[in-house]
Design a protein around this motif. Sequence first.
Motif, PDB file in Angstrom:
ATOM      1  N   ILE A 195     -12.663   8.721  14.614  1.00 23.67           N
ATOM      2  CA  ILE A 195     -12.059   7.550  15.245  1.00 23.67           C
ATOM      3  C   ILE A 195     -12.121   6.357  14.306  1.00 23.67           C
ATOM      4  O   ILE A 195     -11.271   5.473  14.338  1.00 23.67           O
ATOM      5  N   GLN A 196     -13.128   6.385  13.450  1.00 19.30           N
ATOM      6  CA  GLN A 196     -13.222   5.344  12.420  1.00 19.30           C
ATOM      7  C   GLN A 196     -11.992   5.389  11.510  1.00 19.30           C
ATOM      8  O   GLN A 196     -11.312   4.380  11.319  1.00 19.30           O
ATOM      9  N   THR A 197     -11.720   6.569  10.989  1.00 23.65           N
ATOM     10  CA  THR A 197     -10.554   6.741  10.121  1.00 23.65           C
ATOM     11  C   THR A 197      -9.258   6.438  10.869  1.00 23.65           C
ATOM     12  O   THR A 197      -8.378   5.736  10.359  1.00 23.65           O
ATOM     13  N   ASN A 198      -9.158   6.956  12.074  1.00 26.57           N
ATOM     14  CA  ASN A 198      -7.928   6.753  12.838  1.00 26.57           C
ATOM     15  C   ASN A 198      -7.683   5.277  13.144  1.00 26.57           C
ATOM     16  O   ASN A 198      -6.547   4.815  13.140  1.00 26.57           O
ATOM     17  N   ARG A 199      -8.753   4.571  13.396  1.00 29.52           N
ATOM     18  CA  ARG A 199      -8.596   3.144  13.664  1.00 29.52           C
ATOM     19  C   ARG A 199      -8.079   2.425  12.420  1.00 29.52           C
ATOM     20  O   ARG A 199      -7.167   1.603  12.488  1.00 29.52           O
ATOM     21  N   GLU A 200      -8.672   2.769  11.282  1.00 28.39           N
ATOM     22  CA  GLU A 200      -8.179   2.170  10.036  1.00 28.39           C
ATOM     23  C   GLU A 200      -6.705   2.467   9.830  1.00 28.39           C
ATOM     24  O   GLU A 200      -5.920   1.591   9.448  1.00 28.39           O
ATOM     25  N   ARG A 201      -6.349   3.712  10.084  1.00 27.85           N
ATOM     26  CA  ARG A 201      -4.950   4.095   9.936  1.00 27.85           C
ATOM     27  C   ARG A 201      -4.050   3.227  10.808  1.00 27.85           C
ATOM     28  O   ARG A 201      -3.057   2.656  10.342  1.00 27.85           O
ATOM     29  N   LEU A 202      -4.400   3.118  12.071  1.00 27.85           N
ATOM     30  CA  LEU A 202      -3.544   2.375  12.989  1.00 27.85           C
ATOM     31  C   LEU A 202      -3.531   0.892  12.652  1.00 27.85           C
ATOM     32  O   LEU A 202      -2.513   0.216  12.823  1.00 27.85           O
ATOM     33  N   ASN A 203      -4.660   0.395  12.190  1.00 22.80           N
ATOM     34  CA  ASN A 203      -4.694  -1.002  11.767  1.00 22.80           C
ATOM     35  C   ASN A 203      -3.719  -1.253  10.626  1.00 22.80           C
ATOM     36  O   ASN A 203      -2.943  -2.210  10.644  1.00 22.80           O
ATOM     37  N   GLU A 204      -3.772  -0.377   9.635  1.00 25.03           N
ATOM     38  CA  GLU A 204      -2.859  -0.528   8.496  1.00 25.03           C
ATOM     39  C   GLU A 204      -1.413  -0.406   8.934  1.00 25.03           C
ATOM     40  O   GLU A 204      -0.535  -1.126   8.464  1.00 25.03           O
ATOM     41  N   LEU A 205      -1.190   0.525   9.844  1.00 25.74           N
ATOM     42  CA  LEU A 205       0.176   0.711  10.333  1.00 25.74           C
ATOM     43  C   LEU A 205       0.665  -0.536  11.061  1.00 25.74           C
ATOM     44  O   LEU A 205       1.780  -1.022  10.829  1.00 25.74           O
ATOM     45  N   LYS A 206      -0.205  -1.046  11.904  1.00 23.66           N
ATOM     46  CA  LYS A 206       0.159  -2.234  12.676  1.00 23.66           C
ATOM     47  C   LYS A 206       0.425  -3.418  11.750  1.00 23.66           C
ATOM     48  O   LYS A 206       1.409  -4.143  11.899  1.00 23.66           O
ATOM     49  N   ALA A 207      -0.445  -3.578  10.774  1.00 24.94           N
ATOM     50  CA  ALA A 207      -0.265  -4.670   9.819  1.00 24.94           C
ATOM     51  C   ALA A 207       1.061  -4.540   9.090  1.00 24.94           C
ATOM     52  O   ALA A 207       1.795  -5.527   8.905  1.00 24.94           O
TER      53      ALA A 207
ATOM     54  N   ALA B  83      -0.503   4.024   5.059  1.00 21.70           N
ATOM     55  CA  ALA B  83      -1.430   3.877   6.181  1.00 21.70           C
ATOM     56  C   ALA B  83      -1.923   5.232   6.673  1.00 21.70           C
ATOM     57  O   ALA B  83      -3.027   5.368   7.192  1.00 21.70           O
ATOM     58  N   LEU B  84      -1.079   6.228   6.487  1.00 19.16           N
ATOM     59  CA  LEU B  84      -1.439   7.575   6.947  1.00 19.16           C
ATOM     60  C   LEU B  84      -2.493   8.225   6.059  1.00 19.16           C
ATOM     61  O   LEU B  84      -3.492   8.760   6.536  1.00 19.16           O
ATOM     62  N   VAL B  85      -2.260   8.187   4.759  1.00 20.95           N
ATOM     63  CA  VAL B  85      -3.155   8.933   3.862  1.00 20.95           C
ATOM     64  C   VAL B  85      -4.225   8.059   3.211  1.00 20.95           C
ATOM     65  O   VAL B  85      -5.234   8.574   2.735  1.00 20.95           O
ATOM     66  N   GLY B  86      -4.007   6.759   3.203  1.00 19.77           N
ATOM     67  CA  GLY B  86      -4.951   5.872   2.522  1.00 19.77           C
ATOM     68  C   GLY B  86      -6.367   5.954   3.064  1.00 19.77           C
ATOM     69  O   GLY B  86      -7.301   6.243   2.302  1.00 19.77           O
ATOM     70  N   PRO B  87      -6.546   5.699   4.341  1.00 17.55           N
ATOM     71  CA  PRO B  87      -7.915   5.706   4.882  1.00 17.55           C
ATOM     72  C   PRO B  87      -8.650   7.018   4.664  1.00 17.55           C
ATOM     73  O   PRO B  87      -9.829   7.025   4.297  1.00 17.55           O
ATOM     74  N   THR B  88      -7.966   8.125   4.853  1.00 20.90           N
ATOM     75  CA  THR B  88      -8.622   9.417   4.646  1.00 20.90           C
ATOM     76  C   THR B  88      -9.069   9.577   3.202  1.00 20.90           C
ATOM     77  O   THR B  88     -10.214   9.949   2.926  1.00 20.90           O
ATOM     78  N   LEU B  89      -8.157   9.293   2.276  1.00 22.38           N
ATOM     79  CA  LEU B  89      -8.488   9.475   0.865  1.00 22.38           C
ATOM     80  C   LEU B  89      -9.571   8.502   0.426  1.00 22.38           C
ATOM     81  O   LEU B  89     -10.514   8.874  -0.279  1.00 22.38           O
ATOM     82  N   ARG B  90      -9.437   7.263   0.881  1.00 23.61           N
ATOM     83  CA  ARG B  90     -10.464   6.286   0.506  1.00 23.61           C
ATOM     84  C   ARG B  90     -11.812   6.676   1.079  1.00 23.61           C
ATOM     85  O   ARG B  90     -12.860   6.447   0.476  1.00 23.61           O
ATOM     86  N   GLY B  91     -11.777   7.269   2.269  1.00 20.41           N
ATOM     87  CA  GLY B  91     -13.024   7.643   2.924  1.00 20.41           C
ATOM     88  C   GLY B  91     -13.743   8.801   2.253  1.00 20.41           C
ATOM     89  O   GLY B  91     -14.962   8.901   2.337  1.00 20.41           O
ATOM     90  N   CYS B  92     -13.001   9.660   1.606  1.00 21.73           N
ATOM     91  CA  CYS B  92     -13.604  10.880   1.064  1.00 21.73           C
ATOM     92  C   CYS B  92     -13.699  10.924  -0.445  1.00 21.73           C
ATOM     93  O   CYS B  92     -14.453  11.715  -0.997  1.00 21.73           O
ATOM     94  N   LEU B  93     -12.911  10.119  -1.114  1.00 27.00           N
ATOM     95  CA  LEU B  93     -12.903  10.191  -2.585  1.00 27.00           C
ATOM     96  C   LEU B  93     -13.472   8.931  -3.221  1.00 27.00           C
ATOM     97  O   LEU B  93     -13.760   7.959  -2.543  1.00 27.00           O
ATOM     98  N   GLY B  94     -13.574   8.957  -4.509  1.00 26.11           N
ATOM     99  CA  GLY B  94     -13.989   7.772  -5.230  1.00 26.11           C
ATOM    100  C   GLY B  94     -15.437   7.821  -5.665  1.00 26.11           C
ATOM    101  O   GLY B  94     -16.251   8.499  -5.042  1.00 26.11           O
ATOM    102  N   PRO B  95     -15.752   7.119  -6.741  1.00 24.13           N
ATOM    103  CA  PRO B  95     -17.102   7.165  -7.328  1.00 24.13           C
ATOM    104  C   PRO B  95     -18.131   6.485  -6.438  1.00 24.13           C
ATOM    105  O   PRO B  95     -19.255   6.956  -6.320  1.00 24.13           O
ATOM    106  N   ASP B  96     -17.732   5.400  -5.801  1.00 19.86           N
ATOM    107  CA  ASP B  96     -18.671   4.708  -4.936  1.00 19.86           C
ATOM    108  C   ASP B  96     -19.029   5.581  -3.745  1.00 19.86           C
ATOM    109  O   ASP B  96     -20.117   5.530  -3.209  1.00 19.86           O
ATOM    110  N   ARG B  97     -18.058   6.398  -3.333  1.00 20.57           N
ATOM    111  CA  ARG B  97     -18.292   7.257  -2.184  1.00 20.57           C
ATOM    112  C   ARG B  97     -19.098   8.505  -2.539  1.00 20.57           C
ATOM    113  O   ARG B  97     -19.387   9.330  -1.683  1.00 20.57           O
TER     114      ARG B  97
END
Lengths: 229, 229
Positions: free
Chosen positions: B62-74, B91-105
């Motif tokens: 729901i965390q990811t989905n909320r981010e998605r919908l927020n981006e979509l709404k914006a 908005a669809l793929v950004g939150p998921t990818l940001r949530g799972c990838l990246g060096p900080d993550r």
Amino acid sequence: MASDHTRSAILAAAERLYADRGFGDVTLRDIVAEANVNLAAVNYHFGSKDELIAELFVTRSIQTNRERLNELKAAEEAGGGRAAIEDIMRALVGPTLRGCLGPDREGSTAARFMIRASIESVPPIRRIKNREVDHLRKFAAAMRRAMPGRDDTELYWGLHFALAMAHHTIREKERLLRLSEGKCDLDDVRAIIDRVVTVSVMALTMGDVPNKPAARPVLVHGRLTRQDL
Amino acid sequence: MASDHTRSAILAAAERLYADRGFGDVTLRDIVAEANVNLAAVNYHFGSKDELIAELFVTRSIQTNRERLNELKAAEEAGGGRAAIEDIMRALVGPTLRGCLGPDREGSTAARFMIRASIESVPPIRRIKNREVDHLRKFAAAMRRAMPGRDDTELYWGLHFALAMAHHTIREKERLLRLSEGKCDLDDVRAIIDRVVTVSVMALTMGDVPNKPAARPVLVHGRLTRQDL
DNA sequence: TTGCATTTCAAACATTTGTATGAAACTATC
DNA sequence: GATAGTTTCATACAAATGTTTGAAATGCAA
């Protein structure tokens, strides 16, 4: 070795049960009951449950991989040693999609088993998949020949995305069907292959990017070789 | 309710262990040992092991989905009710990818857990994912608004392929890294998102197909709306 | 403090599981 | 038809695992 009867019966029963009910829900006792053989026969003939699963998956995998390489070879010979990128991608995703999708394949145990294997990803299967990289390298090499001057990175991403679309379609075909309320025809395998190949080739041959507000420079190294406009 | 201490300790320990060792290798006893609580506490607070896993996954989802919908709404508000297709895909793929990838993550338990959930696909998680269709419909609707006249089928395929690329990148990032011998930078999440979005938009806006020998007619109904050339 | 509800705890339960064993049945060779 | 190798079988093993239980501890309100 007398007749292999027990061995084959186990393989057939196991593949069917795994295909229908998944790896998590099927025990050795289920399998031997279905195959009408003794429980100990599995360990006698295969060593362990995992080795049974591995043998099932390997059998189907080398089958698909052989088809892939045959198609690739045919395409390269037809092109005088250098296949068109489109045909390479088709050789990459075609066999897998044809093997797992389509109305005729609906009742195919092998197809349903491979779909399961794609979805559940149990340890013995994961181990085998990890060795698949060598196989993919052959396609990367063919792609490199087909698109000389292209940055290697782009090649790998294109290969990766092609597999992504193919496998995801197999994994999530039920969901796509539900989401689209039946509008997406998952039985027309030819059309699906065309679609995946088309998008893959587009991804590979894109020289610049439309509607890109503030983005990374695309293809700074790669020369624009084709219909980039 | 006094302090939730036990409950949170179980959740934290479970997420960490599942993230590190996968669902198959972690037992309730492992979890309670890590959390320093009693074995029965899991069933007391969550009812069952599966419900514990479900709660973990739902929380992150729901965390990811909320981010998605927020981006979509914006994006839709910025566009006066109609977002650009590119921003919708982002908005669809950004939150998921940001949530799972990246060096900080890299060290993020939540990220590693979601990757596991994406790879192993255990029953309680599968059940939840099946309900995700409703969420995706909102994106399908936004896409329809952004590309009126486009055939619905094309929309769904585009949505499907976008998710394919995003999820497959998360699932198989190790393999892509190995295949490309480190050439593909899996840490540059921004670039990856750009890449997925770009290809998705291309797939969605393609009017005709290059190098197509004998294929299905593409977009017989859909008007060519953009840079089709 | 008393009383009641919530939470924790150690222990046991009840299955399920893959695997091992050792004898019996079978098969083929001499 | 005796012998050796292979295969089958019933049964037992051993270990793991999620779940339950009932009592003890704790917290909180009157």
